[in-house]
Design a protein around this motif. Structure first.
Motif, PDB file in Angstrom:
ATOM      1  N   PHE A 519       0.879  -1.163   0.000  1.00 21.42           N
ATOM      2  CA  PHE A 519       0.000   0.000   0.000  1.00 21.42           C
ATOM      3  C   PHE A 519       0.923   1.221   0.000  1.00 21.42           C
ATOM      4  N   ALA A 520       0.893   2.000  -1.091  1.00 19.98           N
ATOM      5  CA  ALA A 520       1.941   3.009  -1.271  1.00 19.98           C
ATOM      6  C   ALA A 520       1.377   4.341  -1.742  1.00 19.98           C
ATOM      7  N   SER A 521       2.149   5.365  -1.471  1.00 17.08           N
ATOM      8  CA  SER A 521       1.857   6.705  -1.960  1.00 17.08           C
ATOM      9  C   SER A 521       3.189   7.427  -2.111  1.00 17.08           C
ATOM     10  N   GLY A 522       3.123   8.726  -2.352  1.00 12.02           N
ATOM     11  CA  GLY A 522       4.345   9.529  -2.375  1.00 12.02           C
ATOM     12  C   GLY A 522       5.378   9.037  -3.364  1.00 12.02           C
ATOM     13  N   SER A 523       6.548   8.630  -2.849  1.00 18.29           N
ATOM     14  CA  SER A 523       7.716   8.322  -3.682  1.00 18.29           C
ATOM     15  C   SER A 523       7.501   7.130  -4.607  1.00 18.29           C
ATOM     16  N   MET A 524       6.532   6.265  -4.317  1.00 16.46           N
ATOM     17  CA  MET A 524       6.318   5.084  -5.157  1.00 16.46           C
ATOM     18  C   MET A 524       5.782   5.462  -6.535  1.00 16.46           C
ATOM     19  N   TRP A 525       5.279   6.672  -6.679  1.00 20.88           N
ATOM     20  CA  TRP A 525       4.729   7.091  -7.965  1.00 20.88           C
ATOM     21  C   TRP A 525       5.808   7.282  -9.026  1.00 20.88           C
ATOM     22  N   GLU A 526       7.049   7.472  -8.631  1.00 22.96           N
ATOM     23  CA  GLU A 526       8.077   7.721  -9.638  1.00 22.96           C
ATOM     24  C   GLU A 526       9.457   7.344  -9.109  1.00 22.96           C
ATOM     25  N   GLY A 527      10.350   7.009 -10.036  1.00 25.11           N
ATOM     26  CA  GLY A 527      11.751   6.796  -9.686  1.00 25.11           C
ATOM     27  C   GLY A 527      12.054   5.528  -8.927  1.00 25.11           C
ATOM     28  N   VAL A 528      11.103   4.581  -8.850  1.00 26.67           N
ATOM     29  CA  VAL A 528      11.322   3.345  -8.100  1.00 26.67           C
ATOM     30  C   VAL A 528      11.384   2.174  -9.070  1.00 26.67           C
ATOM     31  N   ASP A 529      12.405   1.332  -8.931  1.00 28.62           N
ATOM     32  CA  ASP A 529      12.550   0.127  -9.750  1.00 28.62           C
ATOM     33  C   ASP A 529      12.258  -1.105  -8.913  1.00 28.62           C
ATOM     34  N   CYS A 530      11.314  -1.933  -9.383  1.00 25.12           N
ATOM     35  CA  CYS A 530      11.061  -3.249  -8.782  1.00 25.12           C
ATOM     36  C   CYS A 530      11.080  -4.250  -9.930  1.00 25.12           C
ATOM     37  N   VAL A 531      12.276  -4.591 -10.382  1.00 21.51           N
ATOM     38  CA  VAL A 531      12.435  -5.444 -11.558  1.00 21.51           C
ATOM     39  C   VAL A 531      12.100  -6.881 -11.209  1.00 21.51           C
TER      40      VAL A 531
END
Length: 645
Positions: A519-531
């Motif tokens: 369950f995410a907000s904020g920084s998870m919207w951009e710039g995050v890699d979960c390959v």
């Protein structure tokens, strides 16, 4: 093909493949576009979607530009919004490229680089010694062990309030510890214009501030703006001003004994009392207005400073200046009163500044302001003829063109021949790697309990259909918390992770999970890699329309109707962030997964066409049954047997 173009061609086609790199035509074309931006145009807008390899593309273009101008010691400036990317550039990307090019004898000296962050990131020996004297001896001993040899505070695991107490904050010119100060030595090294430097890496805020204060960074005419979609947000801070209700009391506490002239001490104390009273008067009035006005969704209260308030600010500036004239020279840490008075001067310019009040978790107020015509500030301070800017991001457009980005950043004020525009689509095969599901039959997105219940039911169905491996993106922590409460029990077969403002490890925990639900907000919207399979399902609960803020209210006031404001500002802003969020799903050639949007506005005739256009690369499915079938077709059997231990 000129010399610079041949350098780029040889590096990508001959040198890099010997070190395991794959030749990608789009990446070569992107690198050439960056190089041409350095050579020909003043501003290049290059949208390079995920997978195009933009970092290596602009670094190689930078090498070609440097090789073509070896007599100029000025570096290429790279500015980004995230410290993670800045660190990766300095510690990994540039050194690795340097080793490869040295091995191939393409360059004869290593590429040199320096990371320039704001001074608040660095250790101040004087303030540290003052802080040790203010705490218990046992605590001082423990802190001393932890900060031994400190320089960059980002590398230390310390509470925020401790870092704020021992960081560089103010002037260093008269400090008696300068000779042993690592920060002062670093500045001399970083700003030495006679020392060859290939790249200086910095953040958007510091770069923009350097446009009005050139001494902050090394002179540079070639600028790469990576993560350029975050430039406007940084400009609101860099070209604006702010002052907290604690700034002046902190200055008065620091300077209360710094008048050595006995004939002036009585007047000095009177002026100190006057300054404190004026500060109390100002923030008492602001506190009343904060509670009287409607507070925006980001915790701001828009205020219009009246004539009485402006008079208080004017008198406060005069009082602080008189105190500074009476204050004796001090051979130690010097508080930066210039920043306070400059901020006050800016904030009292009603015709130029939009003002608002923010309140933090400790009920402390900050008066903030930013220029009413931010795009004019960009035109005047940033897009000068002497600077060649190359702006890159995966989302500079709203899915159609750059019109909105140019309007918001003052680029629409430039002559058309000063701007180059190119789009480089992702090389990923979305037709086989991904699907898009636009949910129907859900209530209008409000904050009612019935809405949260229905959305929670749909989320549970989607999580079960994809066997977890899901990130759920919210636009507010309130909605996140309520939906988490309603679904946690029904999702007990999965590793449920809830991101909060204070939980900095949530994303790393999700990456390590077997079948996690984040369950995410904020920084998870951009710039995050979960390959990889870790993130195979992305649920966007609400379309990320801009939240109410002082800046947005000013924008809305300039449109003839709410409809025009929504169509011309709110929707393009939302689409850019939507594309950022959707970009979290497919991060490599082997990633597969689905995106679900649960906002009924995405299927309304008013917005549906533009949403689908922004996400046109994702084939659509129309039911959870279809979505489940797609997942079965692209995932191995082992994926569906992941269970929490």
């Amino acid at each position: 093909m000129n010399h610079g173009e041949s350098i780029i061609d040889r590096i990508f086609r001959v040198i890099l493949p010997k070190h395991g790199y794959v030749v990608r035509e789009d990446q070569i074309q992107l690198s050439l576009a960056v190089y041409h931006g350095f050579c020909n145009k003043q501003v290049s807008l290059l949208e390079s979607e995920v997978g195009t390899g933009k970092t290596l593309a602009y670094l190689v273009a930078g090498v070609a530009a440097l090789e073509g101008n070896k007599t100029d010691p000025a570096p290429i400036t790279i500015t980004t919004s995230s410290i993670e990317l800045q660190t990766a550039l300095v510690e990994r990307e540039i050194p690795q490229l340097s080793r490869i090019l040295l091995c191939a004898r393409m360059i004869h000296q290593p590429l040199t680089t320096v990371l320039r962050k704001g001074k608040e990131h660095y250790f101040c020996l004087q303030r540290y010694q003052d802080y040790l004297g203010s705490i218990q001896p046992s605590a001082a001993s423990r802190l001393s062990d932890r900060v031994s040899g400190a320089f960059d505070l980002d590398e230390l695991d310390l509470p925020g309030h401790v870092k704020d107490a021992i960081n560089v904050h103010g002037g260093c010119r008269h400090c008696p510890l300068c000779a042993n100060c690592k920060y002062v030595h670093f500045l001399r090294y970083a700003q030495d214009v006679n020392r060859p430097l290939s790249f200086q890496v910095t953040n958007h805020n510091l770069y923009l501030m350097s446009r009005t204060n050139p001494k902050l960074l090394r002179p540079s005419s070639l600028i790469v703006v990576d993560e350029a979609h975050k430039l406007k947000e940084a400009a609101q801070s860099a070209f604006g001003a702010s002052i907290s209700e604690k700034d002046i009391p902190n200055y008065l506490n620091w300077s209360k004994t710094l008048c050595r002239d006995r004939t002036k001490q009585t007047f000095y104390k009177m002026e100190q009392s006057e300054a404190m009273e004026l500060n109390d008067m100002l923030f008492s009035w602001l506190r009343t207005r904060y509670h009287e006005e409607e507070v925006t969704s980001d915790g701001h209260s828009i205020v219009d400073l009246n004539a009485g308030c402006l008079d208080v600010i004017h008198t406060l500036i005069d009082t602080l200046e008189r105190l500074e004239r009476m204050r004796s020279g001090f051979g130690g840490y010097s508080m930066d009163i210039g920043r306070i008075t400059t901020s006050l001067e800016v904030l009292r310019q009603k015709s130029f500044i939009t003002t608002w009040v923010e309140m933090d978790e400790n009920d402390s107020l900050t008066l903030c302001g930013c220029p009413k015509n931010l795009n004019a500030e960009f035109e005047t301070c940033v897009w000068t003829y002497r600077k060649h800017h190359v702006l890159l991001s995966g989302t500079l457009s709203d899915g159609r063109d750059f019109r909105f980005y140019k309007q918001e950043h003052g680029l629409n004020r430039l002559l058309p021949d000063r701007i180059e525009e190119r789009m480089f689509p992702s090389p990923f095969d979305y037709q086989h790697q991904a699907r898009l599901y636009l949910a129907k039959g859900l209530p209008w997105p409000d904050n009612s309990e019935s809405y949260f219940r229905e959305v929670s039911k749909r989320i549970v169905r989607l999580v079960r259909a994809t066997c977890g491996h899901t990130a759920i993106l919210f636009t507010s922590y309130r909605a996140l918390q309520r939906v988490h409460e309603l679904t946690a029990e029904r999702l007990r077969d999965y590793d449920v992770i809830c991101m909060t403002r204070s939980n900095r490890t949530a994303i790393d925990t999700f990456r390590r999970s077997r079948n996690g639900v984040l369950f995410a907000s904020g920084s998870m919207w951009e710039g995050v890699d979960c390959v990889g399979d870790c993130l195979s399902s992305l649920i966007i609960v609400r379309l990320p329309f801009p939240q109410r803020s002082a800046v947005m209210e000013l924008k809305r006031s300039r449109y003839d109707s709410v409809r025009d404001f929504v169509n011309d500002y709110a929707v393009p802003e939302m689409l850019i962030k939507l594309r950022q969020g959707a970009g979290r799903l497919i991060r490599s050639e082997t990633d597969t997964g689905v995106i679900a949007i649960l906002d009924t506005r995405a299927t309304m005739s008013r917005h549906e066409k533009r949403v689908k256009q922004a996400l046109a690369q994702y084939p659509q499915v129309y039911s959870i049954k279809e979505l489940r079938a797609f997942m079965r077709s692209v995932k191995p059997d082992s994926y569906f047997h992941d269970r929490r231990e």
